[in-house]
Scaffold this motif. Structure first.
Motif, PDB file in Angstrom:
ATOM      1  N   HIS A 220      87.789 -30.962  12.436  1.00 41.40           N
ATOM      2  CA  HIS A 220      87.199 -29.424  12.482  1.00 41.40           C
ATOM      3  C   HIS A 220      86.173 -29.488  13.483  1.00 41.40           C
ATOM      4  O   HIS A 220      86.148 -27.756  14.322  1.00 41.40           O
ATOM      5  CB  HIS A 220      85.756 -29.387  10.944  1.00 41.40           C
ATOM      6  CG  HIS A 220      87.081 -29.291  10.111  1.00 41.40           C
ATOM      7  ND1 HIS A 220      86.939 -27.755   9.961  1.00 41.40           N
ATOM      8  CD2 HIS A 220      87.526 -29.965   9.013  1.00 41.40           C
ATOM      9  CE1 HIS A 220      87.258 -28.064   8.064  1.00 41.40           C
ATOM     10  NE2 HIS A 220      87.864 -29.058   7.600  1.00 41.40           N
ATOM     11  N   TYR A 221      86.112 -30.938  14.628  1.00 43.19           N
ATOM     12  CA  TYR A 221      85.465 -30.044  15.442  1.00 43.19           C
ATOM     13  C   TYR A 221      86.006 -29.709  16.839  1.00 43.19           C
ATOM     14  O   TYR A 221      85.539 -29.302  17.846  1.00 43.19           O
ATOM     15  CB  TYR A 221      84.767 -31.876  16.048  1.00 43.19           C
ATOM     16  CG  TYR A 221      83.858 -31.523  17.712  1.00 43.19           C
ATOM     17  CD1 TYR A 221      82.787 -30.580  17.348  1.00 43.19           C
ATOM     18  CD2 TYR A 221      83.990 -32.392  18.289  1.00 43.19           C
ATOM     19  CE1 TYR A 221      82.093 -31.103  18.698  1.00 43.19           C
ATOM     20  CE2 TYR A 221      83.160 -32.451  19.233  1.00 43.19           C
ATOM     21  CZ  TYR A 221      82.130 -31.636  19.143  1.00 43.19           C
ATOM     22  OH  TYR A 221      81.274 -32.031  20.457  1.00 43.19           O
ATOM     23  N   SER A 222      87.708 -29.619  17.024  1.00 39.31           N
ATOM     24  CA  SER A 222      89.084 -28.770  17.380  1.00 39.31           C
ATOM     25  C   SER A 222      88.145 -27.101  17.571  1.00 39.31           C
ATOM     26  O   SER A 222      88.949 -27.500  18.886  1.00 39.31           O
ATOM     27  CB  SER A 222      89.956 -28.892  17.157  1.00 39.31           C
ATOM     28  OG  SER A 222      90.426 -28.312  15.849  1.00 39.31           O
ATOM     29  N   LEU A 223      87.458 -26.850  16.312  1.00 39.35           N
ATOM     30  CA  LEU A 223      87.341 -25.357  16.880  1.00 39.35           C
ATOM     31  C   LEU A 223      86.530 -25.214  18.187  1.00 39.35           C
ATOM     32  O   LEU A 223      86.109 -24.402  18.946  1.00 39.35           O
ATOM     33  CB  LEU A 223      86.793 -24.983  15.712  1.00 39.35           C
ATOM     34  CG  LEU A 223      85.443 -23.393  15.634  1.00 39.35           C
ATOM     35  CD1 LEU A 223      86.679 -22.945  16.179  1.00 39.35           C
ATOM     36  CD2 LEU A 223      84.451 -23.946  14.650  1.00 39.35           C
ATOM     37  N   ILE A 224      85.466 -26.623  18.336  1.00 39.09           N
ATOM     38  CA  ILE A 224      84.509 -26.257  19.923  1.00 39.09           C
ATOM     39  C   ILE A 224      85.417 -25.624  21.041  1.00 39.09           C
ATOM     40  O   ILE A 224      85.457 -25.241  21.836  1.00 39.09           O
ATOM     41  CB  ILE A 224      83.668 -26.943  19.823  1.00 39.09           C
ATOM     42  CG1 ILE A 224      82.863 -27.351  18.548  1.00 39.09           C
ATOM     43  CG2 ILE A 224      83.070 -27.048  21.245  1.00 39.09           C
ATOM     44  CD1 ILE A 224      81.645 -26.491  18.884  1.00 39.09           C
ATOM     45  N   SER A 225      87.071 -26.310  21.185  1.00 38.17           N
ATOM     46  CA  SER A 225      87.561 -26.445  22.277  1.00 38.17           C
ATOM     47  C   SER A 225      88.220 -25.198  21.835  1.00 38.17           C
ATOM     48  O   SER A 225      88.603 -24.354  22.849  1.00 38.17           O
ATOM     49  CB  SER A 225      88.270 -27.003  22.312  1.00 38.17           C
ATOM     50  OG  SER A 225      88.019 -28.817  22.390  1.00 38.17           O
ATOM     51  N   GLN A 226      89.181 -25.464  20.869  1.00 42.85           N
ATOM     52  CA  GLN A 226      89.919 -23.542  21.205  1.00 42.85           C
ATOM     53  C   GLN A 226      89.313 -22.235  21.011  1.00 42.85           C
ATOM     54  O   GLN A 226      89.584 -21.299  21.309  1.00 42.85           O
ATOM     55  CB  GLN A 226      90.599 -24.266  19.324  1.00 42.85           C
ATOM     56  CG  GLN A 226      91.313 -24.894  19.054  1.00 42.85           C
ATOM     57  CD  GLN A 226      91.522 -25.389  17.606  1.00 42.85           C
ATOM     58  OE1 GLN A 226      90.631 -25.736  17.079  1.00 42.85           O
ATOM     59  NE2 GLN A 226      92.531 -27.114  17.263  1.00 42.85           N
ATOM     60  N   TYR A 227      87.930 -22.512  20.304  1.00 43.58           N
ATOM     61  CA  TYR A 227      86.811 -20.974  20.483  1.00 43.58           C
ATOM     62  C   TYR A 227      87.115 -21.281  21.777  1.00 43.58           C
ATOM     63  O   TYR A 227      86.969 -19.803  22.305  1.00 43.58           O
ATOM     64  CB  TYR A 227      85.614 -21.011  19.438  1.00 43.58           C
ATOM     65  CG  TYR A 227      84.576 -20.076  20.455  1.00 43.58           C
ATOM     66  CD1 TYR A 227      84.487 -19.182  19.685  1.00 43.58           C
ATOM     67  CD2 TYR A 227      84.089 -20.557  21.060  1.00 43.58           C
ATOM     68  CE1 TYR A 227      83.924 -18.495  20.277  1.00 43.58           C
ATOM     69  CE2 TYR A 227      82.750 -18.898  21.814  1.00 43.58           C
ATOM     70  CZ  TYR A 227      82.927 -18.310  21.244  1.00 43.58           C
ATOM     71  OH  TYR A 227      82.010 -17.019  21.637  1.00 43.58           O
ATOM     72  N   LEU A 228      86.610 -21.926  23.296  1.00 41.18           N
ATOM     73  CA  LEU A 228      86.362 -21.594  24.015  1.00 41.18           C
ATOM     74  C   LEU A 228      87.380 -21.307  24.908  1.00 41.18           C
ATOM     75  O   LEU A 228      87.338 -20.401  25.939  1.00 41.18           O
ATOM     76  CB  LEU A 228      85.212 -22.825  24.540  1.00 41.18           C
ATOM     77  CG  LEU A 228      84.755 -22.577  26.176  1.00 41.18           C
ATOM     78  CD1 LEU A 228      83.393 -20.923  25.667  1.00 41.18           C
ATOM     79  CD2 LEU A 228      84.116 -23.676  26.820  1.00 41.18           C
TER      80      LEU A 228
END
Ligand code: PRX
Length: 566
Positions: A220-228
């Motif tokens: 779920h932490y992948s969101l941090i990269s995918q969002y930015l």
């Protein structure tokens, strides 16, 4: 003004905490991608904003707001829970690009299960291999794909539920369940499963040189990269209408076809249909698409029709174009400037990286043919092919390597820790591609460092094809290699030695091609079969695909003595 502003300033002041703060994530706290794609946006006042503009090849249209996505993903989540599916279990999405795929994806993540998207073009063997490796609990599919699922189901003891989203009156068998998103009782409130940064989220299958496809496990932490990266590279802004034409069976279709854009509150358009120049231009025009994420093969197909085909449409809404999956040749960049008045911006990344890692960000001078520079927060280099030390000399070719310290790097290959360990050398993650870096820090892609075939941006593993070829009664041994192709960059070519008693013929060639198409997928089907007496082998009996590949590309193979001793 672009979201990223000055690349140099962003690199200097970079921390992934920028993304964490924008998303309201507290380290150590709860982070759930499904919630970020729906509930959070509604809380921020975007409930009535359009999230999905969907259309199929017949022109049927559907529109969903972020509140629809919130409520319908709740509805999916509760449905899965009531079936008895537990957090951490794998739910496969085996569907065309229908709304249920996008919304079901969010629902799976919300109740803590793992989403396993697979191309609906996969046939029995490709599907079976991936469902078996993942020990998948449930498959979400459409009526038209049921025959493939039914065929392999007896071999899959873990597969408890086959859920059909458009069953209608079709007769279902035992263990097959109908779920109609539109008529299901809508679930207004749902307590999202408290996933943490390291909780598994999405499981994508990708091909390597050896062995069967590998299950790349994202968290779920992948969101941090995918969002930015969506915000800074795709430059998604509040009024944008964005189209990513990738299928979510491929990582681009999830990282940038669902997660990144929706987490930014962006309206996404989806066309559930194959490539067709006029249909695509009409789609861009109709929805007034502003940001378009595509791929070199598609661009080359559009180029074949020329700029006249473009002029028939009003595409003035387009303001930013990006490309991924294969080398974006300089001609395509120059052509897009002429056709659309702006260049395609190359983005380089992989299933394993989870997000764009090397790219031409908005505002950066595009050098046609170059992939650009590392995204801020990505430490990249090229390593010497032999010593694995970073190369300092501009223009010298080495292996693309990244410091494994960004949020969306996968956490492993499912059931394959050795395969994952092999991706790291001297503290670097090795992408498996070759590139050089010029004196200005731009990366120039050279090619893959392995035997994987990249056809139209889709990776196909030679081993999977060779294993399937061996199941044909006439095939004694085989090798699958890349063959250059003007549109798809590469296509699959198979070298086949026949068993005694079989004669090569055009009919047999066609028969074997179809055999692979039906077992694996149209992508994996060899476009050509060359019948040979025997295949070049190392002393230990390993087939030297590289010799055959070099022959196809008209390259000199050089010294093969090292290969011979393999
Ligand atoms: O070889 C590179 C090529 O595609 C590979 C990754 O494929 P996959 O894991 O399926 O993910 C594709 C979508 C992110 C890479 O190792 N590739 C990807 N982007 C580029 C590229 N080759 C050249 N230029 C690119 N921009």
């Amino acid at each position: 003004m672009s979201n990223i502003g000055s690349y140099a300033d962003r690199v200097k002041g970079f921390s992934w905490a920028i993304s964490e703060q924008e998303l309201g994530y507290q380290p150590g706290g709860i982070i759930n991608i499904g919630w970020h794609l729906s509930d959070r946006l509604c809380q921020k006042g975007l409930a009535a904003k359009k999230a999905l503009l969907w259309e199929d090849h017949q022109g049927t249209e559907k529109t969903f707001t972020f509140d629809d996505v919130r409520v319908l993903s709740n509805t999916f989540a509760v449905f899965f829970q009531k079936l008895g599916i537990e957090p951490g279990e794998r739910i496969c999405l085996f569907m065309d690009r229908v709304p249920e795929l996008y919304i079901g994806f969010a629902g799976i993540l919300k109740m803590g299960a793992i989403a396993q998207p697979l191309f609906s073009a996969f046939r029995e063997e490709s599907l079976d291999t991936r469902l078996e490796n993942a020990a998948t609990t449930a498959v979400l599919t459409q009526k038209k794909h049921l025959p493939v699922v039914r065929k392999i189901r007896p071999q899959l003891p873990h597969l408890k539920y086959v859920i059909v989203v458009d069953a209608g009156d079709a007769p279902l068998r035992e263990g097959e369940i109908a779920f109609d998103m539109d008529s299901a009782t809508r679930v207004e409130r749902f307590e999202v499963f408290p996933t943490k940064a390291e909780t598994p989220s999405v499981l994508h299958y990708t091909s390597g040189t050896t062995g069967q496809p590998k299950g790349a496990q994202h968290v779920h932490y992948s969101l941090i990269s995918q969002y930015l990266t969506s915000k800074w590279v795709l430059d998604l802004q509040p009024d944008d209408v964005y189209w990513c034409n990738a299928d979510p069976g491929w990582v681009t279709g999830t990282s940038y076809g669902i997660i990144g854009p929706w987490a930014n509150g962006t309206t996404q358009a989806v066309l559930d249909s194959g490539f067709n120049t006029d249909r695509w231009y009409a789609f861009l025009q109709k929805h007034r698409i502003t940001v378009w994420y595509s791929a070199p093969t598609a661009i080359r197909l559009l180029m074949r029709e020329g700029t006249d085909a473009v002029r028939k449409y009003d595409l003035s809404s387009l303001r930013h174009l990006c490309s991924v999956g294969e080398p974006l040749n300089a001609e395509a960049v120059i052509w897009s400037q002429e056709a659309f008045g702006r260049p395609f911006h190359d983005t380089y990344w992989q299933t394993e990286t989870g997000c764009i890692v090397i790219t031409n960000v908005p505002g950066m001078q595009v050098k046609p043919g170059s992939m650009g520079k590392p995204f801020p927060g990505i430490t990249a280099t090229v390593l010497d092919l032999r010593t694995h030390e970073p190369i300092t000399e501009p223009g010298k070719v080495g292996l693309i390597a990244l410091r494994p310290d960004w949020p969306s790097l996968i956490r492993g290959y499912r059931n394959n820790p050795d395969g994952f360990a092999k991706k790291f050398v001297n503290g670097w993650y090795i992408c498996g591609d070759r590139s050089s870096i010029d004196a200005d820090g731009y990366y120039w892609f050279v090619g893959r460092d392995d035997d994987v075939i990249n056809t139209g941006g889709h990776l196909v593993g030679p081993f999977e094809i060779e294993s399937a070829l061996l199941e044909h009664p006439a095939v004694a041994e085989s090798a699958a290699v890349a063959k250059p192709d003007p549109v798809n960059m590469e296509v699959v070519k198979a070298f086949v030695a026949l068993k005694p008693g079989f004669e090569s013929s055009d009919d047999l060639e066609l028969e074997i091609m179809n055999f692979i198409r039906k077992k694996l997928s149209p992508l994996a089907m060899p476009q050509e079969i060359e019948f040979v007496k025997s295949l070049p082998k190392t002393r230990s009996g390993k087939i030297m695909r590289r010799v055959l590949r070099a022959q196809e590309f008209g390259e000199l193979i050089g010294d093969i003595s090292t290969l011979e001793n393999d």
